[in-house]
Design an enzyme around this catalytic site. Structure first.
Site, mmCIF file in Angstrom:
data_model
loop_
_atom_site.group_PDB
_atom_site.id
_atom_site.type_symbol
_atom_site.label_atom_id
_atom_site.label_comp_id
_atom_site.label_asym_id
_atom_site.label_seq_id
_atom_site.Cartn_x
_atom_site.Cartn_y
_atom_site.Cartn_z
ATOM 1 N N ASP A 104 -1.852 -1.252 -5.643
ATOM 2 C CA ASP A 104 -2.547 -0.101 -5.048
ATOM 3 C C ASP A 104 -2.699 0.979 -6.119
ATOM 4 O O ASP A 104 -1.708 1.530 -6.597
ATOM 5 C CB ASP A 104 -1.727 0.444 -3.867
ATOM 6 N N LEU A 118 0.839 -1.192 0.000
ATOM 7 C CA LEU A 118 0.000 0.000 0.000
ATOM 8 C C LEU A 118 0.872 1.239 0.000
ATOM 9 O O LEU A 118 1.955 1.236 0.577
ATOM 10 C CB LEU A 118 -0.869 -0.001 1.251
ATOM 11 N N CYS A 119 0.366 2.284 -0.615
ATOM 12 C CA CYS A 119 1.084 3.551 -0.618
ATOM 13 C C CYS A 119 1.313 3.978 0.829
ATOM 14 O O CYS A 119 0.422 3.803 1.635
ATOM 15 C CB CYS A 119 0.295 4.606 -1.373
ATOM 16 N N PRO A 120 2.458 4.506 1.186
ATOM 17 C CA PRO A 120 3.530 4.915 0.265
ATOM 18 C C PRO A 120 4.603 3.857 0.024
ATOM 19 O O PRO A 120 5.648 4.190 -0.517
ATOM 20 C CB PRO A 120 4.135 6.101 1.006
#
Ligand code: SF4
Lengths: 80, 362
Positions: A39, A12-14
């Site tokens: 993502d 998932l970001c970041p």
């Protein structure tokens, strides 16, 4: 001039941005890197990170659940 | 013949960029004084950014951008995002200065982040000399947060981080003793600010003056640890495991779904909508999972173990309760092991009274 792949799926970001950044650090100017993510946020974040840090996004595309971002490494500008 | 003064050296600062307004303004104040600024943003695993927005459908109309990146782009600075999630565990588990209202160890967190920035500064100095950095900037404001930003805590952060007087807070500097960059004349103290307290009006006025019209407004804090429900889920995890520790996956999963703990040794994480479904899908090879087969329904992960048939049925009945078949007499639930082996359980959906409020961990 190297062409490389980076698998950032399921992150998932970041995290995809962080992985991209850390890989780019090891590459030379002009090298090409394709990052594969799941993502969709990466479609915003990786190009933004590239613009900020002087790398060029060559292509972004979606394939199934994956998003692929291809970039060309620019000149290293920071001492950090 | 008049002597021509050598052009002043452009001083260089590392700024902690959270994505919020204060750090954004702090950078801008430095830029106005001709300082070259680069940003660092630390990923602790608890950040509110990005993921949650990407996961939950209800948040999808909101911008999925990462605020720190957006701030950097708006200000035209480089940004380095650093994954500190592993080292940060010790900050969360053993904060020397304790917690805030929830599990937020703000003072230790600030000390840790400024220390990381100091190490980066020292390293860059070693490698690049003049091209390295001279000082560190944060958006801290005296008295803004009850714990970490009191007047007494400011020097503690400077001292314990090792940054000492190389740490400058442009928004509050006039309330604090002059730091190295001020004393050396790298920045003009007169053009720094003396903001204090929780009133945000001065920041908003400054933003306006700089022509910054759009910025993120974090409520409460910059991370999930300030959130009451999140802290409750984290405490529950530690109680259930009899041990205070966590992995990155644990704390990610605490951001998603409905968490129901029918017994100390197992918890169900039940998706609430499509986005969460997709997110939990990615964990099916690590956890036993439950989905309804006879009707549309959520995906649930079992964190822990179902020890016997009774518990398997209990879990299945709870999942059925949150499916479209909640009013049916019987619902077929598929239970899949991480390895892929699946079996079906036919259950009567649990009645709301069968799921005591106390099981709901958040
Ligand atoms: S709110 Fe979270 S990220 Fe911000 S200082 Fe407190 S613990 Fe650190």
């Amino acid at each position: 001039m190297a062409e490389q792949q980076l698998d950032a799926r399921r992150l998932l970001c970041p995290m995809p941005v962080i992985k991209t950044q850390n890989r780019v650090r090891e590459l030379e100017r002009g090298d090409i890197l394709t990052v594969t993510c799941t993502d969709p946020g990466a479609l915003n974040d990786i190009p933004a990170w590239c613009r900020i840090n002087g790398h060029e996004v060559l292509e972004t595309r979606e394939s199934g659940h994956d998003v692929l971002i291809t970039l060309r490494v620019g000149e290293a500008r920071s001492a950090l | 013949m008049s002597e021509v003064a050598p052009p002043p050296i452009q001083r260089r600062a590392i700024a902690l960029v959270s994505g919020g307004l204060d750090s954004m303004l702090a950078v801008k104040v430095m830029q106005e004084q001709g300082v070259h600024v680069e940003g660092v943003n630390f990923f602790t695993g608890f950040c509110v950014e990005g993921h949650t927005h990407a996961i939950r459908k209800k948040d999808q109309d909101k911008d999925k951008r990462n605020n720190a990146l957006w701030v950097a782009e708006t200000l035209g600075i480089q940004l380095h995002i650093v994954d500190i999630s592993e080292e940060y565990k010790d900050v969360v588990l053993n904060p020397k200065h304790g917690y805030g209202a929830n599990l937020n160890p703000c003072l230790d967190c600030k000390i840790f982040m400024v220390n990381q920035a100091t190490l980066m500064l020292n390293k860059a100095r070693e490698l690049a000399g003049e091209k390295g950095f001279d000082f560190i900037v944060t958006g801290e404001v005296v008295g803004q947060r009850p714990k970490s930003q009191r007047k007494e805590t400011m020097p503690i952060i400077s001292r314990e981080s090792g940054a000492d007087d190389r740490l400058l807070r442009p928004l509050s500097a006039r309330n604090l003793p002059p730091t190295l960059p001020e004393r050396e004349g790298w920045v003009d103290r007169e053009r720094l600010h003396g903001f204090s307290g929780r009133n945000r009006k001065p920041q908003m006025a400054l933003a306006k003056q700089f022509g910054l019209e759009e910025y993120a407004q974090p409520a409460g804090g910059c991370c999930f640890l300030t959130d009451e429900s999140y802290s409750r889920k984290l405490t529950d995890l530690w109680t259930a495991r009899n041990e205070r520790r966590y992995e990155l996956d644990d704390i990610m999963l605490l951001k998603v779904g409905r968490h129901i703990r029918p017994a100390p040794h197992y918890k169900l994480i039940i998706s609430r909508e499509e986005g969460e479904n997709r997110f939990l899908e990615g964990y099916r090879y690590q956890f036993t999972s439950l989905t309804t087969a006879s009707c549309p329904g959520p995906l649930a992960l079992v964190d822990g173990t179902l020890e016997n048939e009774e518990q398997r049925h209990q879990a299945a009945a709870i999942v059925a309760r949150y499916s479209k078949g909640r009013g049916d007499d019987q619902v077929v639930v598929e239970m899949r092991e991480p390895g892929g082996v699946a079996r079906e359980l036919t259950v009567t959906p649990a009645h709301p009274d069968d799921i005591p409020l106390a099981w709901n961990v958040g």
